[in-house]
Structure formats: structure tokens, C-alpha cells
Design an enzyme around this catalytic site. Structure first.
Site, PDB file in Angstrom:
ATOM      1  N   SER A 266       0.825  -1.207   0.000  1.00 17.55           N
ATOM      2  CA  SER A 266       0.000   0.000   0.000  1.00 17.55           C
ATOM      3  C   SER A 266       0.863   1.262   0.000  1.00 17.55           C
ATOM      4  O   SER A 266       1.736   1.385  -0.848  1.00 17.55           O
ATOM      5  CB  SER A 266      -0.950  -0.070   1.194  1.00 17.55           C
ATOM      6  OG  SER A 266      -2.101   0.625   0.904  1.00 17.55           O
ATOM      7  N   LYS A 270       4.238   1.967  -2.400  1.00 22.07           N
ATOM      8  CA  LYS A 270       4.682   3.157  -3.150  1.00 22.07           C
ATOM      9  C   LYS A 270       6.126   3.444  -2.721  1.00 22.07           C
ATOM     10  O   LYS A 270       7.006   3.738  -3.536  1.00 22.07           O
ATOM     11  CB  LYS A 270       3.797   4.371  -2.820  1.00 22.07           C
ATOM     12  CG  LYS A 270       2.273   4.130  -2.908  1.00 22.07           C
ATOM     13  CD  LYS A 270       1.492   5.399  -2.548  1.00 22.07           C
ATOM     14  CE  LYS A 270       0.077   5.179  -1.974  1.00 22.07           C
ATOM     15  NZ  LYS A 270      -0.888   4.500  -2.759  1.00 22.07           N
ATOM     16  N   TRP A 357      -9.895   0.482  -5.345  1.00 24.16           N
ATOM     17  CA  TRP A 357      -9.336   1.800  -5.005  1.00 24.16           C
ATOM     18  C   TRP A 357      -7.909   1.940  -5.567  1.00 24.16           C
ATOM     19  O   TRP A 357      -7.479   3.014  -5.956  1.00 24.16           O
ATOM     20  CB  TRP A 357      -9.349   1.916  -3.480  1.00 24.16           C
ATOM     21  CG  TRP A 357      -8.873   3.187  -2.864  1.00 24.16           C
ATOM     22  CD1 TRP A 357      -7.821   3.325  -2.007  1.00 24.16           C
ATOM     23  CD2 TRP A 357      -9.446   4.492  -2.988  1.00 24.16           C
ATOM     24  NE1 TRP A 357      -7.701   4.627  -1.601  1.00 24.16           N
ATOM     25  CE2 TRP A 357      -8.686   5.369  -2.180  1.00 24.16           C
ATOM     26  CE3 TRP A 357     -10.533   5.011  -3.707  1.00 24.16           C
ATOM     27  CZ2 TRP A 357      -8.968   6.731  -2.076  1.00 24.16           C
ATOM     28  CZ3 TRP A 357     -10.808   6.370  -3.601  1.00 24.16           C
ATOM     29  CH2 TRP A 357     -10.033   7.211  -2.798  1.00 24.16           C
ATOM     30  N   HIS A 407      -7.597  -5.745  -0.221  1.00 22.86           N
ATOM     31  CA  HIS A 407      -6.372  -4.995   0.030  1.00 22.86           C
ATOM     32  C   HIS A 407      -5.680  -5.554   1.284  1.00 22.86           C
ATOM     33  O   HIS A 407      -6.160  -5.341   2.396  1.00 22.86           O
ATOM     34  CB  HIS A 407      -6.797  -3.544   0.243  1.00 22.86           C
ATOM     35  CG  HIS A 407      -5.681  -2.570   0.356  1.00 22.86           C
ATOM     36  ND1 HIS A 407      -4.881  -2.230  -0.710  1.00 22.86           N
ATOM     37  CD2 HIS A 407      -5.234  -1.831   1.412  1.00 22.86           C
ATOM     38  CE1 HIS A 407      -3.999  -1.334  -0.318  1.00 22.86           C
ATOM     39  NE2 HIS A 407      -4.190  -1.077   0.967  1.00 22.86           N
TER      40      HIS A 407
HETATM   41  C1  GCU Z   1      -5.350   4.862   1.678  1.00 23.65           C
HETATM   42  C2  GCU Z   1      -4.737   5.620   0.525  1.00 23.65           C
HETATM   43  C3  GCU Z   1      -3.921   4.697  -0.385  1.00 23.65           C
HETATM   44  C4  GCU Z   1      -2.946   3.894   0.431  1.00 23.65           C
HETATM   45  C5  GCU Z   1      -3.631   3.191   1.558  1.00 23.65           C
HETATM   46  C6  GCU Z   1      -2.710   2.479   2.531  1.00 23.65           C
HETATM   47  O1  GCU Z   1      -6.337   4.008   1.218  1.00 23.65           O
HETATM   48  O2  GCU Z   1      -5.764   6.267  -0.165  1.00 23.65           O
HETATM   49  O3  GCU Z   1      -3.238   5.458  -1.363  1.00 23.65           O
HETATM   50  O4  GCU Z   1      -2.260   2.986  -0.403  1.00 23.65           O
HETATM   51  O5  GCU Z   1      -4.345   4.135   2.337  1.00 23.65           O
HETATM   52  O6  GCU Z   1      -1.534   2.781   2.617  1.00 23.65           O
HETATM   53  O7  GCU Z   1      -3.206   1.625   3.271  1.00 23.65           O
END
Ligand code: GCU
Length: 430
Positions: A266, A270, A357, A407
Site C-alpha cells: 500500500s 509506493k 481503489w 487490500h
Molecule cells: C489509503 C490511501 C492509499 C494507500 C492506503 C494504505 O487508502 O488512499 O493510497 O495505499 O491508504 O496505505 O493503506
């Protein structure tokens, strides 16, 4: 009560417009509504030069793309600090019932500010020839959450409040020991001959917007009011922290510095991609459900968008990135070029089908459009030209899977990452 709420509405609208809260289009989950877009070509430089040789890629286009992502998206991080210190806090040769060597180490980034430090937890397999390959990844809630092992130190850093877990004053509680264990199958990783190295991301930079003052931001002169539009956001800070872990690992003789994989989920996926793009000491890069600002193409505007991520998390990217809110076509890159920066090293991108998402198709397409760079470098590519069926991993130089479920990081995900790593780390001809 009710009346006073309605009476306050005009005031609320005024306050939100003063705060710049902009009305955003609804979140799109309809493939037929994805706008038409044109991706920048990773193999054409800004001055129009066609990149036809590895030398042109490495000397011209790659540095250009790295600079664009730095200046326009993640922000500029400092280099390796001059006054780092590694302190051994705890060690056992018989951890986890004799299966592992455990070590806990504090990395002080600048000895003039010993209070800003990251605690690193290592488990290395006991019965594997040394030096061993390792996976390095940051965790979301503290090292003590990744496994119930009672010897893991409970983080003292700021953590997000969570009443269900009894966290009310931003301090971790003993009842959070082991709560993230399903995402960190330590014994399984060890049994496959790999070590695991982790640290709490909040040690590097607490994940809330404080104007770039706390965490490692505060160690540098461009903190707080001096923070400029291209200075590092939190994702760049976490990625920088991952490189500091490698600085430490290079001093550990039991670890093979040529076999270090970086992994993240998540927002930390990144982070893993950005760390891998910047630091070639990561020889495999793994992105688990990284989505917008990670593996997913921004121009598709499917699920989370640039404007939404910048609004919810204004501290993640550099301020320049806000220019691209609702304006993705002006970006001089898209996320396929982030994957391309990792070439020719193996990279693995994983999606989950319910994680709309994060735009699974956008994550896949980044891999596909990074492929020309891998091919130019003679590294093979993705070996797929359409999304594979569910739970059917493709183990080419660019690995990819989309699994059932939501997720998360699951045992299925880890099993694929380990097989992928075996392929590149255990192959005699690597
Ligand atoms: C939120 C955010 C995402 C991210 C996620 C996470 O949903 O919008 O961009 O990847 O948190 O890190 O759990």
C-alpha cells in the site's frame, strides 16, 4: 440541535472553501469511463532523442526520468548522512525456538540528534548457509506487531490512536503485540532460506501532516517553514529510511548484500518502488497493492486519483505534485516509468481483485508499458500481454499477479515473492 446544525451549513461551506477543499468528481470504478489518455514514451527523451541503446538509457533518459519524479512528485531527499550510528540493542542466536538469529538495532541518523532514530528488527534463518538473502520492508504499527515473539521491543514512537486496541495517547500498547502477524509469515520466510528485516515507518517520519517538522525532516535545514515545493514528502523520507537500513545491512557479514529485496504494501508499496528506483542496492523490488502514486497509472483516474491522494495525504508527495490535481495529462511521466527506473532488476507488482481503489488494471498496465525498457536492456519483460486469470502468477523479469480477496498482504502473496526471489537469487547464472 438539528436547527443549529443546519444553521451552521453556510459557515461550514465557507470554511471548507477557505481551506481550499475542492469539489472532486465522484470516484470512478467503471472501466468504460476511463478517459482516453496518451502515455509519455519512456524511450523518448524530453529533447526528442530516441533511446535506442542501453548507454543512452543509463546516461541520458534514466537520470532525466529520475529527476522528473524527484522534482514533480516524491521530492528531493538528502544523501547518506555523515554522522550515522548503529547500536546493537538486543540479540539472540536461539530465537523462535532455535529457528532464527534475532537482532534489534537502533540506527541514529545524526549523532547530534540521537532522539531521531529507527529500530531495525532482523530475523535470519539458523540453518541456511551464510551469507543469506533478505527481504527488507517497513511495517505500519511497530516491530512488535509483526510477530508475537515477546522479545521484540514495543515501539515508543508516535502511533495512530485506535480505541479498539486501547491506544489513546499515540503510544503503542502491549496488546498490539503480534496483531500484524498474518502479513509477516516469519517462520515461512525463514524456512524458505531468507532473512526478514523490518522497521516501523513512523520511526522515520510520523504519518500525519505537521508541516515537515518532525521525524527525519527535522534533521535538515529545509524543515518546516523552509520546506520548498520540491523538497521531500513522507514517502521519499520512508524510502530514504529504507536505504539507511541497507547502509546498516552492509555491515552485517551474515547478510548477502547482493541479494537484498525490498517489499512494501500500500503506501509502503509506493515507498518500496521509490526506494528501488533510487537505490540500486535493492536487487529485487516488490510492490503489494501500491495503487495511486505507486504502480497504478495516474492518467486512468480509476479509483484513487492524484487530486484525492493529495487532498487526503498532503504530506506524502512534494508540493509540486499538487499541480497535477485533475490535470494528470500534464505529468511528464506516468507510473510505468517508475517501474522502468528499476530495470533491468527484477520487479514484482501484485494486485488484489477487490482492491479497486488501487486500480488493479492500472497496476498491470504500468508493468506492460515498462516492458520496452526491460527489452532494450536485454532483460526480458512481462511475458503477458493481457491481465492473467486470478491467482495465476507470471514469473518473468517483471512479475505480476492479481489474487482473489481484498487490500492486504497474504500468505499467497508471500509464496509468490519467495518463488520469484528464488528464481533470481538462487539461479547460479544470475
Ligand atoms: C489509503 C490511501 C492509499 C494507500 C492506503 C494504505 O487508502 O488512499 O493510497 O495505499 O491508504 O496505505 O493503506
Amino acid at each position: 440541535m438539528r436547527r443549529s446544525f443546519y444553521a451552521a451549513i453556510p459557515l461550514l461551506i465557507m470554511v471548507s472553501s477557505l481551506c481550499g477543499a475542492q469539489e472532486l468528481p465522484p470516484v470512478n470504478y467503471d472501466e468504460s469511463k476511463v478517459p482516453a489518455y496518451e502515455l509519455p514514451d519512456p524511450l523518448v527523451a524530453l529533447d526528442g532523442t530516441r533511446i535506442t541503446t542501453p548507454a543512452l538509457w543509463f546516461h541520458k533518459r534514466r537520470p532525466e526520468i529520475l529527476e522528473l519524479f524527484t522534482r514533480e512528485m516524491y521530492g528531493r531527499a538528502p544523501g547518506k548522512p555523515e554522522r550515522m550510528k548503529f547500536e546493537l540493542l538486543e540479540q539472540s542466536d536461539h530465537a523462535l525456538g532455535g529457528r532464527a538469529l534475532r537482532r534489534q538495532v537502533r540506527i541514529v541518523f545524526d549523532t547530534r540528534h540521537p532522539e531521531v532514530a529507527m529500530e531495525v528488527l532482523l530475523y535470519l534463518p539458523s540453518h541456511t548457509p551464510r551469507p543469506v538473502p533478505v527481504f527488507v520492508g517497513l511495517n505500519f504499527r511497530g516491530n512488535h506487531t509483526i510477530h508475537p515473539d515477546p522479545a521484540i521491543r514495543i515501539t515508543k514512537s508516535w502511533v495512530r490512536n485506535d480505541r479498539r486496541l486501547g491506544i489513546t495517547n499515540n503510544q503503542a500498547t502491549p496488546q498490539t503485540r503480534g496483531i500484524a502477524a498474518s502479513r509477516w509469515p516469519v517462520e515461512y520466510i525463514l524456512s524458505r532460506g531468507y532473512g526478514l528485516v523490518t522497521a516501523y515507518y513512523g520511526d522515520i517520519d510520523p504519518d500525519f501532516h505537521d508541516g515537515f517538522r518532525n521525524g527525519v525532516h527535522g534533521l535538515y535545514p529545509n524543515a518546516g517553514d523552509k520546506h520548498g515545493p520540491e523538497d521531500w514528502g513522507s514517502i521519499a523520507a520512508w524510502a530514504w529510511g529504507l536505504s539507511r537500513i541497507v547502509d546498516y545491512l552492509e555491515t552485517v557479514p551474515e547478510i548477502d548484500r547482493n541479494r537484498i529485496a525490498v517489499i512494501g504494501h500500500s503506501r509502503l508499496g509506493k515507498t518500496a518502488l521509490w526506494a528501488g528506483a533510487n537505490d540500486q542496492r535493492f536487487s529485487i523490488v516488490i510492490s503489494n497493492n501500491s495503487g495511486c502514486g505507486g504502480a497504478a497509472l495516474s492518467r486512468r483516474r480509476y479509483g484513487e486519483t492524484v487530486a484525492r491522494i493529495n487532498r487526503s495525504f498532503p504530506h506524502w508527495f512534494c508540493d509540486n505534485f499538487k499541480k497535477y490535481n485533475e490535470n494528470e495529462s500534464a505529468l511528464p511521466f506516468d507510473q510505468h516509468m517508475l517501474i522502468a527506473l528499476i530495470a533491468p532488476r527484477p520487479v514484482y507488482v501484485a494486485s488484489a481483485v477487490e482492491d479497486r481503489w488501487a486500480d488493479p488494471r492500472g497496476e498491470f498496465l504500468s508493468c506492460l508499458h515498462a516492458e520496452p525498457v526491460y527489452r532494450l536492456l536485454g532483460a526480458g519483460g512481462l511475458a503477458l500481454n493481457a491481465m492473467p486469470p486470478l491467482n495465476t502468477p507470471a514469473f518473468s523479469r517483471i512479475g505480476y499477479h492479481i489474487r482473489t480477496g481484498r487490500h492486504d498482504v497474504t500468505l499467497f502473496d508471500w509464496a509468490q515473492y519467495l518463488t520469484f526471489a528464488d528464481r533470481y537469487f538462487k539461479d547460479e547464472n544470475r
